[in-house]
Motif scaffolding. Sequence first.
Motif, PDB file in Angstrom:
ATOM      1  N   SER A 153       0.782  -1.128  -0.021  1.00  0.00           N
ATOM      2  CA  SER A 153       0.008  -0.126   0.015  1.00  0.00           C
ATOM      3  C   SER A 153       0.796   1.415  -0.099  1.00  0.00           C
ATOM      4  CB  SER A 153      -0.729   0.195   1.205  1.00  0.00           C
ATOM      5  OG  SER A 153      -1.538  -1.018   1.548  1.00  0.00           O
ATOM      6  N   PHE A 154       1.667   1.361   0.888  1.00  0.00           N
ATOM      7  CA  PHE A 154       2.774   2.623   0.696  1.00  0.00           C
ATOM      8  C   PHE A 154       3.385   2.714  -0.416  1.00  0.00           C
ATOM      9  CE2 PHE A 154       7.060   4.369   1.284  1.00  0.00           C
ATOM     10  CZ  PHE A 154       6.745   5.542   1.653  1.00  0.00           C
ATOM     11  N   ILE A 155       3.907   1.768  -1.182  1.00  0.00           N
ATOM     12  CA  ILE A 155       4.689   1.806  -2.333  1.00  0.00           C
ATOM     13  C   ILE A 155       3.627   2.251  -3.601  1.00  0.00           C
ATOM     14  CG2 ILE A 155       5.896   0.747  -4.370  1.00  0.00           C
ATOM     15  CD1 ILE A 155       6.735  -1.212  -2.139  1.00  0.00           C
ATOM     16  N   THR A 156       2.443   1.866  -3.489  1.00  0.00           N
ATOM     17  CA  THR A 156       1.240   2.479  -4.296  1.00  0.00           C
ATOM     18  C   THR A 156       1.151   3.843  -4.179  1.00  0.00           C
ATOM     19  OG1 THR A 156       0.314   0.168  -4.018  1.00  0.00           O
ATOM     20  CG2 THR A 156      -0.765   1.887  -5.480  1.00  0.00           C
ATOM     21  N   ALA A 157       1.050   4.120  -2.942  1.00  0.00           N
ATOM     22  CA  ALA A 157       0.547   5.444  -2.570  1.00  0.00           C
ATOM     23  C   ALA A 157       1.910   6.585  -2.843  1.00  0.00           C
ATOM     24  CB  ALA A 157       0.351   5.761  -0.994  1.00  0.00           C
ATOM     25  N   LEU A 158       2.910   5.851  -2.798  1.00  0.00           N
ATOM     26  CA  LEU A 158       4.302   6.725  -3.129  1.00  0.00           C
ATOM     27  C   LEU A 158       4.349   6.944  -4.794  1.00  0.00           C
ATOM     28  CD1 LEU A 158       7.153   7.665  -2.414  1.00  0.00           C
ATOM     29  CD2 LEU A 158       8.006   5.495  -2.891  1.00  0.00           C
ATOM     30  N   ALA A 159       3.835   5.831  -5.345  1.00  0.00           N
ATOM     31  CA  ALA A 159       3.919   6.169  -6.801  1.00  0.00           C
ATOM     32  C   ALA A 159       3.111   7.354  -7.210  1.00  0.00           C
ATOM     33  CB  ALA A 159       3.603   4.788  -7.373  1.00  0.00           C
ATOM     34  N   GLY A 160       1.863   6.992  -6.372  1.00  0.00           N
ATOM     35  CA  GLY A 160       0.772   8.325  -6.862  1.00  0.00           C
ATOM     36  C   GLY A 160       1.335   9.444  -6.295  1.00  0.00           C
ATOM     37  N   GLU A 161       2.121   9.787  -5.245  1.00  0.00           N
ATOM     38  CA  GLU A 161       2.413  11.018  -4.884  1.00  0.00           C
ATOM     39  C   GLU A 161       3.593  11.651  -5.913  1.00  0.00           C
ATOM     40  OE1 GLU A 161       2.084  12.875  -2.123  1.00  0.00           O
ATOM     41  OE2 GLU A 161       4.040  14.145  -2.221  1.00  0.00           O
ATOM     42  N   LEU A 162       4.290  10.545  -6.526  1.00  0.00           N
ATOM     43  CA  LEU A 162       5.384  10.985  -7.300  1.00  0.00           C
ATOM     44  C   LEU A 162       4.710  10.983  -8.750  1.00  0.00           C
ATOM     45  CD1 LEU A 162       8.186   8.436  -6.292  1.00  0.00           C
ATOM     46  CD2 LEU A 162       8.106  10.953  -5.798  1.00  0.00           C
ATOM     47  N   GLY A 163       3.578  10.789  -8.985  1.00  0.00           N
ATOM     48  CA  GLY A 163       2.965  10.829 -10.606  1.00  0.00           C
ATOM     49  C   GLY A 163       3.723   9.756 -11.141  1.00  0.00           C
ATOM     50  N   TYR A 164       4.248   8.493 -10.692  1.00  0.00           N
ATOM     51  CA  TYR A 164       4.882   7.421 -11.376  1.00  0.00           C
ATOM     52  C   TYR A 164       3.822   6.102 -11.524  1.00  0.00           C
ATOM     53  CZ  TYR A 164       9.697   9.193 -11.231  1.00  0.00           C
ATOM     54  OH  TYR A 164      10.934   9.697 -11.466  1.00  0.00           O
ATOM     55  N   SER A 165       4.229   5.312 -12.442  1.00  0.00           N
ATOM     56  CA  SER A 165       3.330   4.060 -12.505  1.00  0.00           C
ATOM     57  C   SER A 165       4.305   2.919 -11.789  1.00  0.00           C
ATOM     58  CB  SER A 165       3.295   3.862 -14.067  1.00  0.00           C
ATOM     59  OG  SER A 165       4.353   3.904 -14.574  1.00  0.00           O
ATOM     60  N   ILE A 166       3.672   1.738 -11.832  1.00  0.00           N
ATOM     61  CA  ILE A 166       4.402   0.749 -10.936  1.00  0.00           C
ATOM     62  C   ILE A 166       4.473  -0.199 -12.072  1.00  0.00           C
ATOM     63  CG2 ILE A 166       4.186  -1.018  -9.089  1.00  0.00           C
ATOM     64  CD1 ILE A 166       2.779   1.150  -7.607  1.00  0.00           C
ATOM     65  N   CYS A 167       5.626  -0.875 -12.092  1.00  0.00           N
ATOM     66  CA  CYS A 167       5.907  -2.144 -13.031  1.00  0.00           C
ATOM     67  C   CYS A 167       5.928  -3.639 -11.894  1.00  0.00           C
ATOM     68  CB  CYS A 167       7.196  -2.155 -13.795  1.00  0.00           C
ATOM     69  SG  CYS A 167       6.925  -0.851 -14.887  1.00  0.00           S
ATOM     70  N   LEU A 168       5.009  -4.260 -11.831  1.00  0.00           N
ATOM     71  CA  LEU A 168       4.940  -5.078 -10.833  1.00  0.00           C
ATOM     72  C   LEU A 168       5.441  -6.554 -11.278  1.00  0.00           C
ATOM     73  CD1 LEU A 168       3.871  -6.046  -7.920  1.00  0.00           C
ATOM     74  CD2 LEU A 168       1.652  -6.447  -8.930  1.00  0.00           C
ATOM     75  N   MET A 169       6.244  -7.298 -10.552  1.00  0.00           N
ATOM     76  CA  MET A 169       7.087  -8.560 -11.073  1.00  0.00           C
ATOM     77  C   MET A 169       7.234  -9.436 -10.137  1.00  0.00           C
ATOM     78  SD  MET A 169       9.855  -8.806 -14.002  1.00  0.00           S
ATOM     79  CE  MET A 169      11.090  -8.186 -13.335  1.00  0.00           C
ATOM     80  N   SER A 170       6.835 -10.669 -10.230  1.00  0.00           N
ATOM     81  CA  SER A 170       7.113 -11.614  -9.127  1.00  0.00           C
ATOM     82  C   SER A 170       8.215 -12.528  -9.681  1.00  0.00           C
ATOM     83  CB  SER A 170       5.891 -12.409  -9.099  1.00  0.00           C
ATOM     84  OG  SER A 170       6.264 -13.755  -8.247  1.00  0.00           O
ATOM     85  N   LEU A 171       9.216 -12.695  -8.841  1.00  0.00           N
ATOM     86  CA  LEU A 171      10.407 -13.403  -9.122  1.00  0.00           C
ATOM     87  C   LEU A 171      10.278 -14.946  -9.067  1.00  0.00           C
ATOM     88  CD1 LEU A 171      13.275 -11.473  -7.340  1.00  0.00           C
ATOM     89  CD2 LEU A 171      12.427 -11.360  -9.683  1.00  0.00           C
ATOM     90  N   SER A 172       8.823 -15.286  -8.541  1.00  0.00           N
ATOM     91  CA  SER A 172       8.761 -16.692  -8.567  1.00  0.00           C
ATOM     92  C   SER A 172       7.928 -17.021  -9.799  1.00  0.00           C
ATOM     93  CB  SER A 172       7.955 -16.880  -7.494  1.00  0.00           C
ATOM     94  OG  SER A 172       6.956 -16.188  -7.187  1.00  0.00           O
ATOM     95  N   ASP A 173       7.998 -16.350 -10.633  1.00  0.00           N
ATOM     96  CA  ASP A 173       7.405 -16.558 -12.056  1.00  0.00           C
ATOM     97  C   ASP A 173       8.499 -17.465 -12.579  1.00  0.00           C
ATOM     98  OD1 ASP A 173       6.680 -16.560 -14.611  1.00  0.00           O
ATOM     99  OD2 ASP A 173       6.529 -14.593 -15.152  1.00  0.00           O
TER     100      ASP A 173
END
Length: 412
Positions: free
Chosen positions: A238-258
């Motif tokens: 939640s914090f990282i999502t909110a931080l991205a919003g604060e910066l106007g950034y998007s998020i590239c989500l990846m799971s290393l267990s893929d």
Amino acid sequence: MPLSDFLDGLKDNPYFGAGFGLVGVGTALALARKGAQVGMVFFRRNYMITLEVPSRDKSYHWLLSWITKHARHTQHLSVETSYQAHESGRVHTQFDFHPSPGNHIIWYGRKWIRVERTREKQMVDLHTGTPWESVTFTALGRDRQIFFNILQEARELALKQEEGRTVMYTAMGGEWRPFGFPRRRRPLSSVVLERGVTDRIVQDVKDFIGNPRWYTDRGIPYRRGYLLYGPPGCGKSSFITALAGELGYSICLMSLSDRTLSDDRLNHLLSVAPQQSIILLEDVDAAFVNPLAFQGMGRLTFSGLLNSLDGVASSEARIVFMTTNYIERLDAALIRPGRVDLKQYIGHCSHYQLAQMFGRFYPETPHSDGDRFAQDALSVHPEISAAQVQGHFLLHKTDPQGAINNVREIKE
Ligand SMILES: Nc1ncnc2c1ncn2[C@@H]1O[C@H](COP(=O)(O)OP(=O)(O)OP(=O)(O)O)[C@@H](O)[C@H]1O
């Protein structure tokens, strides 16, 4: 017999006469068909314009949304479901409707436009592993401007949808694809962390983004790594999502267990991540319990991951966040400075957090109620996650006293 007499004889023969007539009609039909084909080709070439957009093109998804908007009355839809299950058990699902493969007619710019969406069953896009697709727009006339207008409008529509929102990308083959609709930005103040923690991280990220010269002057790669660790449900994601919003950034989500992730693919993905985005590697411990153990899992190797992280460099600020519930399981090499520059424990709720959360949820209550809630909750449950507290508040939506009196029930 002279030839003219012979032909006259044939003419008088009823069987031959009928056959001749049939051949004549057949030939005429074939000629007419050919003529129509040639005419159509001529017409298409001179009086129609077409635009083909393959699914690999950046504007393809913009255009699908544009078509959905303009072909509002189409009854033929296809659904694109985005689904993601996290190690923690959380699941994201999103349904997006798009016009199905086939023909759609759209009235646009005082013209009828035929939109054909095709999907090749036999051809697969090697980059994404998905069927090869394209949309073709056909319009009457010779003025290409109409296509520019459509592309422009589709882009603006997409950007508008993203305005004030956070776009989440997920890895598809070798590229990043938007995942679901952009979400409304989450305000930083809605994630209550221990006193000073939010400011510490936000300040660090902003300093980093604001000082590219500091890095270039010193020949240091312009990237920064963060690790948030701690028990589940305490607010890392939640914090990282909110931080991205604060910066106007998007998020590239990846799971290393893929399991389809290989060294090359990871390297490639990290290097082509969209600008102004945070790369989020969730649950990094899941893939790397022990550097020797995962050689058999997929083709991603531990040294491959380290190389990819070290290789992440561009003129754009590159921010990588990793999260884990088990920092002790991580190899020291992964979290050494340069790969992880700032580590932060995000733990169970403190008195401060509980009182803050209470105050945010029940803004009309006095401070003393928040303190009482925090004190009572901690005396019963010394280790409690913000997610559990949030669940408790939701059970007592309009009843702050009930939330205080029933702190015992929180874990249940
Ligand atoms: N500190 C917090 N303040 C406000 N809400 C929180 C906080 N922590 C968690 N939540 C709420 O709890 C839910 C789960 O939180 P989140 O996914 O951020 O936890 P997490 O620490 O990333 O968990 P995991 O380790 O399982 O990924 C979210 O709905 C979020 O709104």
